[in-house]
Enzyme design. Structure first.
Site, short mmCIF file in Angstrom:
data_model
loop_
_atom_site.label_atom_id
_atom_site.label_comp_id
_atom_site.label_asym_id
_atom_site.label_seq_id
_atom_site.Cartn_x
_atom_site.Cartn_y
_atom_site.Cartn_z
N MET A 85 0.80 -1.23 0.00
CA MET A 85 0.00 0.00 0.00
C MET A 85 0.83 1.28 0.00
O MET A 85 0.30 2.37 0.15
CB MET A 85 -0.97 0.01 1.19
CG MET A 85 -1.95 -1.13 1.17
SD MET A 85 -2.87 -1.18 -0.38
CE MET A 85 -3.47 -2.85 -0.31
N CYS A 86 2.14 1.16 -0.17
CA CYS A 86 2.99 2.34 -0.25
C CYS A 86 2.93 2.93 -1.65
O CYS A 86 2.97 2.20 -2.64
CB CYS A 86 4.44 1.99 0.08
SG CYS A 86 4.73 1.78 1.83
N MET A 88 8.10 4.66 5.73
CA MET A 88 8.29 3.28 5.27
C MET A 88 9.57 3.15 4.45
O MET A 88 10.25 2.12 4.51
CB MET A 88 7.08 2.79 4.48
CG MET A 88 5.82 2.65 5.31
SD MET A 88 6.02 1.67 6.82
CE MET A 88 6.55 0.11 6.16
N GLU A 89 9.91 4.18 3.71
CA GLU A 89 11.16 4.15 2.93
C GLU A 89 12.37 4.11 3.86
O GLU A 89 13.32 3.36 3.61
CB GLU A 89 11.22 5.35 1.99
CG GLU A 89 10.30 5.26 0.79
CD GLU A 89 8.81 5.42 1.09
OE1 GLU A 89 7.99 5.11 0.20
OE2 GLU A 89 8.44 5.85 2.21
N ASP A 92 23.67 -11.11 5.15
CA ASP A 92 23.92 -11.95 3.98
C ASP A 92 25.41 -12.06 3.66
O ASP A 92 25.91 -13.14 3.37
CB ASP A 92 23.17 -11.40 2.76
CG ASP A 92 23.50 -12.18 1.50
OD1 ASP A 92 23.26 -13.41 1.48
OD2 ASP A 92 24.02 -11.58 0.54
#
Length: 165
Positions: A75-76, A115-116, A130
């Site tokens: 939803m962004c 959110m970013e 990783d």
């Protein structure tokens, strides 16, 4: 369902219409961390990780994640970001080392960049994991949290010292 902006009249998910919102400068800062052992710390600092320069690659991953947040979070809204910065700071705790990650994001637009910033901090931490997991899979990521945000109809937010992790 009226109180939930991301649901339509049928109770199904929708992207909120932001076309009526004012264009303003918006910023957000998020933090995360990765706890590593002494061997990983020394190899990162010494440039001895076989996959390459961990912090440089993680920094690029964080910037890319911020730019692509709308592809990760349904939803962004896709945003035109005007700035993304990822910074690092080491802290020694007991016999482990904590890599603090700070992601700062800026735009001029109709919706915020919280959110970013959170996505950038998360992707940065995941990339460190990783690149170092061959040495130790016991690394710990987090917590990841919003530190502050500015702009928008809901005003500014800054995490209080009692809320800081």
């Amino acid at each position: 369902m009226r109180d939930f902006t991301h649901f339509n009249e049928q109770g199904r998910a929708k992207m909120v219409d932001i076309s009526e919102k004012s264009i303003t400068e918006r910023t957000a800062v998020a933090k995360s961390s990765v706890e590593v052992n002494k061997e990983i710390y020394e190899k990162i600092i010494g440039g001895k990780i076989r996959k390459g320069d961990v912090l440089a690659v993680a920094q690029i991953a964080g910037v890319m994640a911020a730019k692509n947040t709308s592809q990760w979070i349904p939803m962004c809204h896709p945003l035109s970001l005007t700035g993304v910065d990822i910074s690092f700071e080491w802290e020694e705790t007991r016999n482990h080392y904590l890599l603090h990650i700070e992601a700062s994001v800026k735009t001029t637009g109709r919706t915020g960049v919280e959110m970013e910033a959170l996505t950038a901090a998360s992707a940065t931490a995941l990339t460190v994991y990783d690149m170092c997991k061959a040495i130790d899979k016991g690394m710990v990521i987090g917590p990841t949290y919003l530190v502050k945000k500015t702009g928008g109809v809901h005003g500014d937010f800054e995490r209080s010292s009692s809320q800081k992790s």
